[in-house]
Write a protein that holds these residues in place. Structure first.
Motif, PDB file in Angstrom:
ATOM      1  N   ASN A  27       0.853  -1.180   0.000  1.00 26.22           N
ATOM      2  CA  ASN A  27       0.000   0.000   0.000  1.00 26.22           C
ATOM      3  C   ASN A  27       0.891   1.233   0.000  1.00 26.22           C
ATOM      4  O   ASN A  27       1.472   1.580   1.006  1.00 26.22           O
ATOM      5  CB  ASN A  27      -0.920  -0.014   1.219  1.00 26.22           C
ATOM      6  N   ILE A  41     -11.877   4.754   6.575  1.00 27.05           N
ATOM      7  CA  ILE A  41     -11.245   3.445   6.431  1.00 27.05           C
ATOM      8  C   ILE A  41     -12.201   2.413   7.002  1.00 27.05           C
ATOM      9  O   ILE A  41     -12.640   2.543   8.146  1.00 27.05           O
ATOM     10  CB  ILE A  41      -9.880   3.386   7.138  1.00 27.05           C
ATOM     11  N   ILE A  74      -3.455   2.811   6.529  1.00 25.87           N
ATOM     12  CA  ILE A  74      -3.487   2.133   5.227  1.00 25.87           C
ATOM     13  C   ILE A  74      -2.162   1.439   4.892  1.00 25.87           C
ATOM     14  O   ILE A  74      -2.100   0.659   3.960  1.00 25.87           O
ATOM     15  CB  ILE A  74      -3.925   3.066   4.075  1.00 25.87           C
TER      16      ILE A  74
END
Length: 157
Positions: A27, A41, A74
């Motif tokens: 990511n 998220i 993330i």
């Protein structure tokens, strides 16, 4: 050659291939360059977050962290996906994400025609299959602001 030796070589090759694939699909999303705001998220299970408020939705929970905190979350892999809004143009979003368009779709929202872009990037390690192709970026194109979801928009349009 002994069959055990061949199995061992195949095992080593498979391990190397999986390791290289994992390195290629991390990511690596730069939320600052994307001028991301309204970040959400999504998680399928309840997770305790020390400094983040959680919100329930139909599939689990989501958090709405700051841009700096979102970058940390993330980088992990225990979430289902995330989305954000940006004022950048579609071309800039695709360039920053190094994404290639897979499919375009026209839909009606509040009696206005909108375009949905499905794309694929090597900067994000989750994906879904749509029409037999990998997709891990979905963008709702709007004249006001664009909404971006990775791998898909999980909230409402």
């Amino acid at each position: 050659m002994n069959s055990n030796v061949l199995r061992f070589i195949a095992f080593l090759f498979s391990t190397l291939l999986i390791s290289l694939t994992s390195l290629c699909y991390s990511n690596d999303i730069d939320l600052s360059k994307l001028e991301a705001s309204n970040i959400k998220i999504y998680y399928s299970s309840n997770i305790d977050f020390e400094n983040e408020k959680t919100y329930k939705n139909g599939i689990g929970i989501y958090i709405a962290p700051t841009k700096d905190n979102a970058a940390k979350f993330i980088a992990e892999t225990n979430f289902n996906g995330f989305e954000f809004t940006t004022n950048l143009k579609l071309e800039n979003i695709l360039e920053i994400l190094n994404a290639k368009i897979v499919k375009k779709q026209k839909i009606m929202i509040n009696n206005q025609e909108k375009t949905i872009i499905y794309a694929c990037t090597n900067k994000f390690n989750k994906f879904v299959i749509i029409d037999g192709k990998k997709v891990n970026v979905q963008i709702l194109v709007s004249s006001f602001e664009n909404k971006v979801g990775l791998p898909l928009l999980l909230g409402s349009y």
